[in-house]
Design an enzyme around this catalytic site. Structure first.
Site, PDB file in Angstrom:
ATOM      1  N   ASP A 138       0.849  -1.098   0.034  1.00 56.89           N
ATOM      2  CA  ASP A 138       0.410  -0.148   0.117  1.00 56.89           C
ATOM      3  C   ASP A 138       0.990   1.102   0.269  1.00 56.89           C
ATOM      4  O   ASP A 138       0.682   1.980  -0.902  1.00 56.89           O
ATOM      5  CB  ASP A 138      -0.923  -0.053   1.426  1.00 56.89           C
ATOM      6  CG  ASP A 138      -1.570  -1.466   1.087  1.00 56.89           C
ATOM      7  OD1 ASP A 138      -2.461  -1.428   0.020  1.00 56.89           O
ATOM      8  OD2 ASP A 138      -1.009  -2.032   2.575  1.00 56.89           O
ATOM      9  N   HIS A 175      -4.546  -3.515   6.828  1.00 55.10           N
ATOM     10  CA  HIS A 175      -4.226  -3.834   4.921  1.00 55.10           C
ATOM     11  C   HIS A 175      -5.969  -4.354   4.792  1.00 55.10           C
ATOM     12  O   HIS A 175      -6.094  -6.145   4.285  1.00 55.10           O
ATOM     13  CB  HIS A 175      -3.413  -4.913   5.100  1.00 55.10           C
ATOM     14  CG  HIS A 175      -3.323  -5.180   4.159  1.00 55.10           C
ATOM     15  ND1 HIS A 175      -2.931  -4.640   2.624  1.00 55.10           N
ATOM     16  CD2 HIS A 175      -3.774  -6.242   3.396  1.00 55.10           C
ATOM     17  CE1 HIS A 175      -3.107  -4.897   1.105  1.00 55.10           C
ATOM     18  NE2 HIS A 175      -3.442  -6.075   1.511  1.00 55.10           N
TER      19      HIS A 175
HETATM   20  P1  NAX Z   1      -2.045 -18.075  -3.830  1.00 54.22           P
HETATM   21  O1  NAX Z   1      -3.584 -19.142  -4.035  1.00 54.22           O
HETATM   22  O2  NAX Z   1      -1.719 -18.200  -5.661  1.00 54.22           O
HETATM   23  O3  NAX Z   1      -1.221 -19.116  -3.051  1.00 54.22           O
HETATM   24  C1  NAX Z   1      -1.215 -19.026  -2.303  1.00 54.22           C
HETATM   25  C2  NAX Z   1      -0.157 -20.839  -1.250  1.00 54.22           C
HETATM   26  O4  NAX Z   1      -0.817 -20.996   0.145  1.00 54.22           O
HETATM   27  C3  NAX Z   1      -1.253 -22.534  -1.955  1.00 54.22           C
HETATM   28  O5  NAX Z   1      -0.111 -22.569  -2.756  1.00 54.22           O
HETATM   29  C4  NAX Z   1      -1.269 -22.675  -1.357  1.00 54.22           C
HETATM   30  O6  NAX Z   1      -1.316 -24.200  -1.304  1.00 54.22           O
HETATM   31  C5  NAX Z   1      -0.563 -21.878   0.251  1.00 54.22           C
HETATM   32  N1  NAX Z   1      -1.784 -22.905   1.447  1.00 54.22           N
HETATM   33  C6  NAX Z   1      -2.627 -22.212   2.266  1.00 54.22           C
HETATM   34  N2  NAX Z   1      -2.574 -23.272   3.076  1.00 54.22           N
HETATM   35  C7  NAX Z   1      -1.296 -23.004   3.268  1.00 54.22           C
HETATM   36  C8  NAX Z   1      -0.712 -23.222   4.602  1.00 54.22           C
HETATM   37  N3  NAX Z   1      -1.916 -23.546   5.551  1.00 54.22           N
HETATM   38  N4  NAX Z   1       0.633 -23.567   4.701  1.00 54.22           N
HETATM   39  C9  NAX Z   1       1.185 -23.444   3.602  1.00 54.22           C
HETATM   40  N5  NAX Z   1       0.928 -23.002   3.119  1.00 54.22           N
HETATM   41  C10 NAX Z   1      -0.885 -22.599   2.565  1.00 54.22           C
HETATM   42  O7  NAX Z   1      -2.269 -16.561  -3.171  1.00 54.22           O
HETATM   43  P2  NAX Z   1      -0.697 -15.275  -3.497  1.00 54.22           P
HETATM   44  O8  NAX Z   1      -1.742 -14.604  -4.830  1.00 54.22           O
HETATM   45  O9  NAX Z   1       0.365 -16.370  -3.494  1.00 54.22           O
HETATM   46  O10 NAX Z   1      -1.314 -14.776  -2.129  1.00 54.22           O
HETATM   47  C11 NAX Z   1      -1.037 -14.676  -1.023  1.00 54.22           C
HETATM   48  C12 NAX Z   1      -1.862 -14.216   0.195  1.00 54.22           C
HETATM   49  O11 NAX Z   1      -1.383 -12.681   0.016  1.00 54.22           O
HETATM   50  C13 NAX Z   1      -3.158 -14.057  -0.030  1.00 54.22           C
HETATM   51  O12 NAX Z   1      -3.945 -14.781   1.628  1.00 54.22           O
HETATM   52  C14 NAX Z   1      -3.518 -12.885  -0.110  1.00 54.22           C
HETATM   53  O13 NAX Z   1      -4.942 -11.748  -0.051  1.00 54.22           O
HETATM   54  C15 NAX Z   1      -2.438 -12.218   0.576  1.00 54.22           C
HETATM   55  N6  NAX Z   1      -2.035 -10.747  -0.073  1.00 54.22           N
HETATM   56  C16 NAX Z   1      -1.683  -9.946   0.699  1.00 54.22           C
HETATM   57  C17 NAX Z   1      -1.045  -8.527   0.418  1.00 54.22           C
HETATM   58  C18 NAX Z   1      -0.779  -7.436   1.411  1.00 54.22           C
HETATM   59  O14 NAX Z   1      -0.441  -6.413   1.016  1.00 54.22           O
HETATM   60  N7  NAX Z   1      -0.579  -8.145   2.666  1.00 54.22           N
HETATM   61  C19 NAX Z   1      -1.305  -7.930  -1.138  1.00 54.22           C
HETATM   62  C20 NAX Z   1      -0.813  -9.435  -2.097  1.00 54.22           C
HETATM   63  C21 NAX Z   1      -1.783 -10.467  -1.418  1.00 54.22           C
HETATM   64  O15 NAX Z   1      -3.420 -10.516  -2.102  1.00 54.22           O
END
Ligand code: NAX
Length: 332
Positions: free
Chosen positions: A158, A186
């Site tokens: 952000d 966030h």
């Molecule tokens: P993806 O869905 O591409 O990847 C997430 C990965 O996490 C998947 O491979 C899934 O299998 C794995 N996962 C799920 N549960 C798990 C667990 N218990 N232990 C280990 N791995 C696990 O998502 P992606 O685009 O990489 O985003 C990841 C996260 O970042 C989401 O929650 C998203 O909302 C968040 N974000 C946060 C941002 C921030 O500024 N704080 C911005 C970007 C993003 O949106």
């Protein structure tokens, strides 16, 4: 130099795909710091993760001593000095915010417990997975042997978005704009605050207010553009921000590790001590300065009534999230 152990969760996901490369190139911990990378994902993703491991090997990165891919939190968190908690349950169609919070809170409870048992006691934890602030709070709650200050949530994306908007508006380079603040959660209640921003023009540092007094832009268009930037990227790319999220995670951990320059501050979700009237004991994004790997909330910034009302709204949302999250944890 001895290698440090660094874990990335959600390692088979899209943010990790950019993030792992940046970390392994030395962009976070330094160009002379060898690394052992621990990659954690869930069992159904182990095949995909194997492909990521192959690509990391094929990148031929001299700092990368070893890669450990696993679905076992004990292996993933063992002896880590830094943790990027990216993995989370994504929001599915029809899912309420409450359902998403409850699924994720359970993940971060389990990971807090694993960090408590297996990580180094001075581990630096950055939570990216949403709801990032509340996940960081839960994680810290279940890792009582690690200082609360070591759990932070990412609002750097952000901040980077806000800084980029201002640089574009003023037609200056991004490196010439600093000290833009992200307050609070966030989420869409965050408050991107340009009031303390500093702009370098003709080799002189000026307050943003001296060169841009367009109140209607700063109070509405700017704030809304930053708040809705994530949705705009999804609508264009059909996938959420990944490259920019990975870059922001690197910036956050880099500055925590190496410190901030004199007079510069960055925004991080950190455990609140009630500064600026924010609720205590929630993870709230504040401007911080960092020296010797310790962050400190920047004090005595003048806050106007508009900012005060925004801080109250985002603080109330964090209190609600905390109540919901703790109810889920207690019932678990
Ligand atoms: P993806 O869905 O591409 O990847 C997430 C990965 O996490 C998947 O491979 C899934 O299998 C794995 N996962 C799920 N549960 C798990 C667990 N218990 N232990 C280990 N791995 C696990 O998502 P992606 O685009 O990489 O985003 C990841 C996260 O970042 C989401 O929650 C998203 O909302 C968040 N974000 C946060 C941002 C921030 O500024 N704080 C911005 C970007 C993003 O949106």
């Amino acid at each position: 130099m001895e290698p440090i152990h660094v874990v990335v969760t959600g390692a088979a996901g899209q943010i990790a795909y950019s993030l792992l490369y940046m970390i392994a190139r030395g962009e976070v911990f330094g160009k002379d710091q060898p690394l052992v990378l621990h990659l954690l994902d869930i069992p159904p993703m182990m095949g995909v993760l194997e492909g990521v491991v192959m690509e990391l090997a094929d990148c031929a990165l001299p700092l990368l001593n070893k890669v450990i891919a696993t679905a076992d939190p004990e292996v993933a968190f063992k002896n880590v000095s830094a943790a990027f908690l990216v993995g989370a349950m994504p929001r599915k169609e029809g899912m309420e915010r409450k359902d998403l919070l409850s699924a994720n809170v359970k993940i971060f409870k389990a990971q807090g417990q694993a960090l408590d048992k297996f990580a180094l006691k001075d581990v630096k934890v950055l939570v990216v997975g949403n709801p990032a602030n509340t996940n960081a709070l839960v994680c810290s709650h279940y890792a009582p042997s690690i200082p609360r200050e070591n759990f932070t949530a990412m609002t750097r994306l952000d901040q980077n978005r806000a800084t980029a908007q201002l640089a574009h508006k003023l037609d200056v380079s991004i490196g010439d704009v600093s000290n833009v603040i992200i307050w609070g959660n966030h989420s869409s209640t965050q408050f991107p605050d340009p009031n303390h921003a500093v702009v370098n023009i003709d080799n002189k540092s000026k307050k943003l207010s001296e060169i841009l007094s367009d109140d209607s832009y700063l109070k509405s268009i700017f704030v809304e553009t930053v708040q809705k930037r994530g949705a705009a990227v999804i609508s264009a790319r059909k996938m959420s921000s990944a490259m920019s999220a990975a870059k922001a995670a690197c910036d956050h951990m880099h500055d925590w590790w190496h410190g901030t320059a004199n007079g510069r501050f960055v925004s991080m979700g950190v455990i609140s001590d009630g500064s600026y009237g924010a609720p205590k004991d929630v993870v709230f994004s504040f401007p911080v300065e960092i020296v010797g790997k310790q962050w400190k909330i920047v004090q005595n910034l003048a806050i106007n009534d508009f900012t005060k009302s925004k801080l109250e709204a985002t603080g109330n949302e964090l209190l609600e999230e905390k109540t919901e999250a703790m109810a889920v944890c207690d019932a678990d």
